[in-house]
Design an enzyme around this catalytic site. Structure first.
Site, short mmCIF file in Angstrom:
data_model
loop_
_atom_site.label_atom_id
_atom_site.label_comp_id
_atom_site.label_asym_id
_atom_site.label_seq_id
_atom_site.Cartn_x
_atom_site.Cartn_y
_atom_site.Cartn_z
N LYS A 79 0.71 -1.10 0.02
CA LYS A 79 0.08 0.01 0.13
C LYS A 79 1.14 1.39 0.03
O LYS A 79 1.96 1.10 0.52
CB LYS A 79 -0.81 0.10 1.26
CG LYS A 79 -2.02 0.75 1.31
CD LYS A 79 -3.30 0.16 0.44
CE LYS A 79 -4.24 0.88 0.30
NZ LYS A 79 -5.44 0.20 -0.13
N GLY A 179 -25.24 2.29 3.36
CA GLY A 179 -24.59 3.02 2.39
C GLY A 179 -24.88 2.46 0.99
O GLY A 179 -24.66 1.32 0.45
N VAL A 183 -20.80 1.05 -4.58
CA VAL A 183 -21.08 -0.57 -4.49
C VAL A 183 -22.47 -0.81 -3.98
O VAL A 183 -23.08 -1.71 -4.38
CB VAL A 183 -19.73 -0.99 -3.60
CG1 VAL A 183 -20.08 -2.61 -3.70
CG2 VAL A 183 -18.50 -0.66 -4.22
#
Ligand code: NAD
Length: 350
Positions: A79, A179, A183
């Protein structure tokens, strides 16, 4: 340089990034290269100091090793975390400087977008290195927006989790979704097409209203979504949605959603198990996005992405079954499986 985190096996390799003129201040962390180059996105975020940025990079790199191994990708985990400069800054200069740092690693680390970065930033990185994905999709090849793939993976996992827990299909099942962004909304559309009933909540009322009109979903306030009577709860907003209080209030048999790091602490997995709730581990079910990013880097087709994403369902089932038979929380079973996969190279697995 090397550092230590909590779950990881070996000490972590990292490179500090600093270019004052370009506004670059960050770190690339490489947790594992056992399965292939360390792959994981580049996050641009405001951190109070370098230590916090580094701690985030180590935690996220470690998470990518588990996610990539579990998805059977020929990649390790890494990362990049960049500290967002205060005030106005030159994005192009920043990401070109980052690209030069990625290039210096000669392919040990492959980057892509993450929170705070996007396709145009990755195009800047690509001026300096080929070790980057998350760029504009080319016709016939994998790439572009990973969200639909993430939604499909979660949907496939949910099908299997519901079959495991209730012995039924998704038709007629109620799913509460927290949410409904890229997605969450994609998942809700797939569920509606399958005949599931939807209950949704989001801080953005417009998103909820549009999705409700399209799918017939019932909108509830955010603080009510976890204790709605439903078969499935799907956290698809930010991390940490599941803490002891939320778990105590849940009236579902399955938790399966897209958000990263859903458990506020590892002990929450135990609390879910104690309540008889089947928890499908987040990094197992939300791997569709990284599968798409990996395929883009490897110049694979969308069909190859689809085939890998469809494996997420049976994999979730295998983890839930093993967890039930060993009386262990599913994240413990998943971590053990991923750690085994990290020890084998892709060649050994073929
Ligand atoms: P997004 O930003 O498009 O959607 C997030 C949604 O959550 C937004 O609609 C936002 O309004 C809502 N939200 C934010 N805070 C909230 C809160 N406190 N309560 C209720 N709603 C809230 O993001 P996304 O790409 O859909 O990603 C959703 C989650 O899935 C994130 O945790 C992300 O890390 C994870 N994830 C995404 C992908 C991907 O391919 N996009 C891949 C793996 C994991």
């Amino acid at each position: 340089m090397v550092a230590q985190t909590h779950r990881m096996m070996p000490p972590m390799e990292y490179v500090r990034l600093f270019d004052e003129k370009a506004g670059l201040d960050g770190v690339i962390a490489i947790h594992s290269t056992a399965r292939g180059p360390a792959a994981g996105g580049c996050r641009l975020w405001s951190y109070p100091d370098s230590e916090e940025a580094m701690a985030d990079a180590f935690r996220l790199a470690e998470g990518m090793s588990y996610k990539n191994a579990m998805a059977r990708l020929p990649f390790g985990g890494g990362k990049a975390v960049l500290r967002r400069p205060a005030g106005e800054f030159d994005r192009r200069a920043l990401f070109e400087a980052f690209g030069r740092a990625v290039e210096k690693l000669n392919g040990r680390y492959v980057t892509a977008e993450d929170v705070g970065t996007g396709v145009s930033d990755m195009e800047c990185v690509a001026r300096q290195t080929t070790h980057v994905a998350g760029r504009t999709a080319l016709p016939g090849l994998a790439g572009g927006d990973p969200s639909p793939w993430t939604a499909l993976g979660v949907f496939e996992a949910m099908k299997e989790a519901v079959a495991f827990r209730f012995g039924s299909s998704l038709s007629g099942v109620t799913v509460s979704v927290l949410g409904v962004g890229n997605v969450g909304a994609g998942l809700a559309r797939l569920l509606a097409a399958e005949g599931a009933r939807l209950v949704i909540a989001d801080i953005d009322p417009l998103r909820c209203a549009r999705l409700a009109e399209e799918t017939g979903a019932h909108i509830v306030p955010i603080d009510a979504v976890a204790d709605v009577e439903a078969q499935v709860f799907a956290p698809c907003a930010l991390g940490g949605a599941l803490d002891d209080a939320t778990v105590a209030a849940l009236r579902t048999g399955v938790v399966c959603g897209a958000a990263n790091n859903q458990l506020a602490s590892p002990q929450v997995a135990q609390a879910l198990m104690a309540r008889g709730i089947s928890y499908a581990p987040d990094y197992v079910v939300n791997a569709g996005g990284i599968i798409n990013v990996a395929a883009e880097y490897l110049s694979e087709s969308a069909d190859q992405v689809r085939a890998r994403v469809l494996e997420i369902g049976p994999r979730t089932r295998e983890i839930l079954e093993a967890a039930a038979s060993d009386a262990l929380p599913p994240p413990v079973v998943a971590d053990r499986m991923a750690e085994g996969l990290m020890k084998c190279s892709e060649k050994e697995l073929a």
